[in-house]
Design a protein around this motif. Structure first.
Motif, short mmCIF file in Angstrom:
data_model
loop_
_atom_site.label_atom_id
_atom_site.label_comp_id
_atom_site.label_asym_id
_atom_site.label_seq_id
_atom_site.Cartn_x
_atom_site.Cartn_y
_atom_site.Cartn_z
N LEU A 120 -5.13 -7.72 -2.52
CA LEU A 120 -4.93 -6.30 -2.76
C LEU A 120 -5.28 -5.95 -4.19
O LEU A 120 -4.99 -6.73 -5.11
N GLY B 270 0.81 -1.21 0.00
CA GLY B 270 0.00 0.00 0.00
C GLY B 270 0.84 1.26 0.00
O GLY B 270 0.64 2.17 -0.82
N LYS C 39 -4.44 -1.06 -2.79
CA LYS C 39 -5.46 -0.98 -1.74
C LYS C 39 -5.83 -2.39 -1.27
O LYS C 39 -6.06 -3.28 -2.09
N THR C 40 -5.89 -2.57 0.05
CA THR C 40 -6.31 -3.87 0.59
C THR C 40 -7.80 -4.06 0.32
O THR C 40 -8.62 -3.21 0.68
#
Length: 125
Positions: free
Chosen positions: A46, A27, A33-34
């Motif tokens: 992710l 990230g 983005k998770t």
């Protein structure tokens, strides 16, 4: 003509020691983005900056260095596997199923590189 028709997604699966630490690194370093952490399954996913491409983090106490397995989304894993097996493609054991989450099967190309098929079970009834 191909034997199977993967959907328009690809997941690049990596073996890591700590999924949460790795997710933070991806990230902050790459802007990924998770999507979620599936702690019971030892898996995190992710979203990369490329549509349809995700990174999967599989937690292992001793991850294989340089381990990377492309994971191809597929609508019907059982049918695809049957076609590939009929064509003498070698699989690594049985299909793995995490109920309500995913069905996966690892197979090998002619050079022994691991690839995986994954069927999303989250919307399956």
């Amino acid at each position: 003509m191909s034997l199977i028709s993967p959907d328009e997604t690809i997941n690049i699966s990596l073996s890591v020691k700590d999924r949460h630490v790795s997710a933070e690194w991806y990230g902050s370093m790459l802007g990924f983005k998770t999507i979620y952490h599936a702690d019971d399954a030892g898996w995190s996913e992710l979203q990369t900056n490329t549509a349809g491409v995700t990174i999967g983090l599989g937690e292992h106490t001793k991850p294989a260095p340089g381990n990377c397995v492309p994971v191809f989304g597929i609508a019907d894993l059982d049918a695809a596997r049957q076609k590939l097996e009929h064509a003498k493609v070698r699989f690594d054991g049985e299909t793995d199923v995490v109920e309500g989450m995913v069905k996966t099967a690892t197979f090998y190309d002619p050079d022994g590189n691991a690839l995986m098929l994954a069927e999303d079970l989250t919307d399956a009834s």
